[in-house]
Write a protein that holds these residues in place. Sequence first.
Motif, PDB file in Angstrom:
ATOM      1  N   ASP A   1      33.500  43.562  44.423  1.00 22.99           N
ATOM      2  CA  ASP A   1      32.768  43.051  43.262  1.00 22.99           C
ATOM      3  C   ASP A   1      32.559  44.123  42.201  1.00 22.99           C
ATOM      4  O   ASP A   1      31.626  44.035  41.388  1.00 22.99           O
ATOM      5  CB  ASP A   1      31.404  42.501  43.704  1.00 22.99           C
ATOM      6  CG  ASP A   1      31.537  41.364  44.699  1.00 22.99           C
ATOM      7  OD1 ASP A   1      32.383  40.478  44.456  1.00 22.99           O
ATOM      8  OD2 ASP A   1      30.812  41.373  45.704  1.00 22.99           O
ATOM      9  N   ALA A   2      33.427  45.129  42.190  1.00 21.49           N
ATOM     10  CA  ALA A   2      33.283  46.218  41.224  1.00 21.49           C
ATOM     11  C   ALA A   2      33.510  45.727  39.803  1.00 21.49           C
ATOM     12  O   ALA A   2      34.182  44.713  39.566  1.00 21.49           O
ATOM     13  CB  ALA A   2      34.264  47.339  41.547  1.00 21.49           C
ATOM     14  N   ALA A   3      32.958  46.458  38.848  1.00 18.67           N
ATOM     15  CA  ALA A   3      33.138  46.098  37.440  1.00 18.67           C
ATOM     16  C   ALA A   3      34.582  46.314  36.992  1.00 18.67           C
ATOM     17  O   ALA A   3      35.111  45.550  36.175  1.00 18.67           O
ATOM     18  CB  ALA A   3      32.188  46.919  36.571  1.00 18.67           C
ATOM     19  N   GLU A   4      35.225  47.358  37.536  1.00 16.51           N
ATOM     20  CA  GLU A   4      36.599  47.676  37.154  1.00 16.51           C
ATOM     21  C   GLU A   4      37.585  46.795  37.924  1.00 16.51           C
ATOM     22  O   GLU A   4      37.525  46.698  39.157  1.00 16.51           O
ATOM     23  CB  GLU A   4      36.914  49.153  37.428  1.00 16.51           C
ATOM     24  CG  GLU A   4      36.095  50.137  36.609  1.00 16.51           C
ATOM     25  CD  GLU A   4      34.733  50.403  37.212  1.00 16.51           C
ATOM     26  OE1 GLU A   4      34.425  49.805  38.285  1.00 16.51           O
ATOM     27  OE2 GLU A   4      33.964  51.187  36.632  1.00 16.51           O
ATOM     28  N   VAL A   5      38.484  46.165  37.187  1.00 13.23           N
ATOM     29  CA  VAL A   5      39.497  45.310  37.818  1.00 13.23           C
ATOM     30  C   VAL A   5      40.385  46.119  38.748  1.00 13.23           C
ATOM     31  O   VAL A   5      40.793  45.636  39.809  1.00 13.23           O
ATOM     32  CB  VAL A   5      40.347  44.601  36.740  1.00 13.23           C
ATOM     33  CG1 VAL A   5      41.488  43.815  37.380  1.00 13.23           C
ATOM     34  CG2 VAL A   5      39.476  43.692  35.886  1.00 13.23           C
ATOM     35  N   THR A   6      40.681  47.342  38.356  1.00 14.44           N
ATOM     36  CA  THR A   6      41.543  48.194  39.193  1.00 14.44           C
ATOM     37  C   THR A   6      40.900  48.459  40.545  1.00 14.44           C
ATOM     38  O   THR A   6      41.584  48.474  41.570  1.00 14.44           O
ATOM     39  CB  THR A   6      41.817  49.531  38.482  1.00 14.44           C
ATOM     40  OG1 THR A   6      40.559  50.105  38.032  1.00 14.44           O
ATOM     41  CG2 THR A   6      42.747  49.346  37.297  1.00 14.44           C
ATOM     42  N   ALA A   7      39.586  48.646  40.545  1.00 19.04           N
ATOM     43  CA  ALA A   7      38.889  48.887  41.810  1.00 19.04           C
ATOM     44  C   ALA A   7      38.881  47.635  42.675  1.00 19.04           C
ATOM     45  O   ALA A   7      39.061  47.704  43.900  1.00 19.04           O
ATOM     46  CB  ALA A   7      37.465  49.363  41.536  1.00 19.04           C
ATOM     47  N   GLN A   8      38.672  46.466  42.052  1.00 13.22           N
ATOM     48  CA  GLN A   8      38.714  45.213  42.803  1.00 13.22           C
ATOM     49  C   GLN A   8      40.092  44.997  43.424  1.00 13.22           C
ATOM     50  O   GLN A   8      40.205  44.619  44.602  1.00 13.22           O
ATOM     51  CB  GLN A   8      38.370  44.040  41.895  1.00 13.22           C
ATOM     52  CG  GLN A   8      36.920  43.943  41.479  1.00 13.22           C
ATOM     53  CD  GLN A   8      36.634  42.654  40.730  1.00 13.22           C
ATOM     54  OE1 GLN A   8      37.236  41.616  41.018  1.00 13.22           O
ATOM     55  NE2 GLN A   8      35.716  42.708  39.781  1.00 13.22           N
ATOM     56  N   PHE A   9      41.129  45.213  42.631  1.00 14.17           N
ATOM     57  CA  PHE A   9      42.494  45.050  43.134  1.00 14.17           C
ATOM     58  C   PHE A   9      42.752  45.984  44.307  1.00 14.17           C
ATOM     59  O   PHE A   9      43.339  45.584  45.323  1.00 14.17           O
ATOM     60  CB  PHE A   9      43.502  45.323  42.020  1.00 14.17           C
ATOM     61  CG  PHE A   9      44.935  45.278  42.482  1.00 14.17           C
ATOM     62  CD1 PHE A   9      45.593  44.070  42.640  1.00 14.17           C
ATOM     63  CD2 PHE A   9      45.609  46.457  42.786  1.00 14.17           C
ATOM     64  CE1 PHE A   9      46.909  44.028  43.089  1.00 14.17           C
ATOM     65  CE2 PHE A   9      46.925  46.429  43.235  1.00 14.17           C
ATOM     66  CZ  PHE A   9      47.574  45.204  43.387  1.00 14.17           C
ATOM     67  N   ALA A  10      42.317  47.232  44.172  1.00 10.23           N
ATOM     68  CA  ALA A  10      42.517  48.218  45.239  1.00 10.23           C
ATOM     69  C   ALA A  10      41.816  47.786  46.521  1.00 10.23           C
ATOM     70  O   ALA A  10      42.357  47.931  47.624  1.00 10.23           O
ATOM     71  CB  ALA A  10      42.017  49.588  44.792  1.00 10.23           C
ATOM     72  N   ALA A  11      40.601  47.240  46.374  1.00 13.17           N
ATOM     73  CA  ALA A  11      39.841  46.823  47.556  1.00 13.17           C
ATOM     74  C   ALA A  11      40.518  45.662  48.280  1.00 13.17           C
ATOM     75  O   ALA A  11      40.663  45.676  49.512  1.00 13.17           O
ATOM     76  CB  ALA A  11      38.424  46.430  47.151  1.00 13.17           C
ATOM     77  N   TRP A  12      40.947  44.651  47.534  1.00 11.75           N
ATOM     78  CA  TRP A  12      41.589  43.493  48.171  1.00 11.75           C
ATOM     79  C   TRP A  12      42.953  43.866  48.736  1.00 11.75           C
ATOM     80  O   TRP A  12      43.335  43.393  49.825  1.00 11.75           O
ATOM     81  CB  TRP A  12      41.704  42.348  47.170  1.00 11.75           C
ATOM     82  CG  TRP A  12      40.401  41.659  46.930  1.00 11.75           C
ATOM     83  CD1 TRP A  12      39.611  41.753  45.815  1.00 11.75           C
ATOM     84  CD2 TRP A  12      39.703  40.809  47.843  1.00 11.75           C
ATOM     85  NE1 TRP A  12      38.468  41.004  45.975  1.00 11.75           N
ATOM     86  CE2 TRP A  12      38.498  40.405  47.213  1.00 11.75           C
ATOM     87  CE3 TRP A  12      39.959  40.341  49.131  1.00 11.75           C
ATOM     88  CZ2 TRP A  12      37.568  39.573  47.817  1.00 11.75           C
ATOM     89  CZ3 TRP A  12      39.035  39.497  49.733  1.00 11.75           C
ATOM     90  CH2 TRP A  12      37.864  39.122  49.086  1.00 11.75           C
TER      91      TRP A  12
END
Length: 286
Positions: free
Chosen positions: A112-123
């Motif tokens: 649920d991070a604000a940065e899309v890149t971080a969300q993509f990395a997590a999933w």
Amino acid sequence: MDLPASTNAEGVRENLAATRWLIAPFVVLAGAGAFVLYLFPRDTDALFAWTLRPPLSAMFMGAGYAAGVLLTVLSYRRQPWAVTRTATLTILVFVAVMTAATFLHLDKMHFDAAEVTAQFAAWAWLVVYVVVPPLLLAIIVAQSRQPGVDPPRLHPLPVAVRAALALQGLALLSLGVALFGWPESMDGVWPWAITELSGRALSAWIVAIGFASLWVTYENDLRRTRPAAMTSVALGALWLLAAIRDADSMRWERASAWIYVVGAALAVSVGLWGWSLSRGAVGSEG
């Protein structure tokens, strides 16, 4: 240098095509992890599956991924399963521990991070560590059931090398188990600050390297273990460079900080020793 033609004769257990197909994505993903973690260790809040602090933890992991890429590429340039087995089993051990660490700390992932890149990395991280372990295990089982035999062990490791590797393996396995099981307590003695998640993530590398050290003593052949020796050199050098780049995070007042430096230097030294011996073995075959 490839194995001599005589070891590629009919009857030698070769790699399955599925093995190569599975290993190729690993190289790409591990390379991406190495790139982000080692080159941008201060930006894990925006570029990685979870936030790693201090940067030294990110670089430690990035060095591990870079070494994994090198080990895999060097191993899979050779055809017989006997050569690629060390890398494949080591990867399995690593992903098993990292998967366990991931599921113990799903609340720390950047879903649920604000940065899309971080969300993509997590999933992407979650998908990889859900899918890869069972696939890799299935491939290893299928590979081991292939008809054929391993090439003969023509160049056994010197006794001193096997002893050093066995001691290193036992020490690292013990350290890795302690770090995974009691990360908060280990923070009290670790060379830099760690959290529960980062401690368990780091333990995946330590356990895998300890396993690889012991497995190399089992393989007991200089040609089969040459990729591991060259990888040890790179890994130790990257760990040393990480300590230099983030020297402020090192707890130099602790003995563990100096043990870390000595351990990384020994990884380089033992790797160079093994590589030199294996090079001589290859040369003796003409």
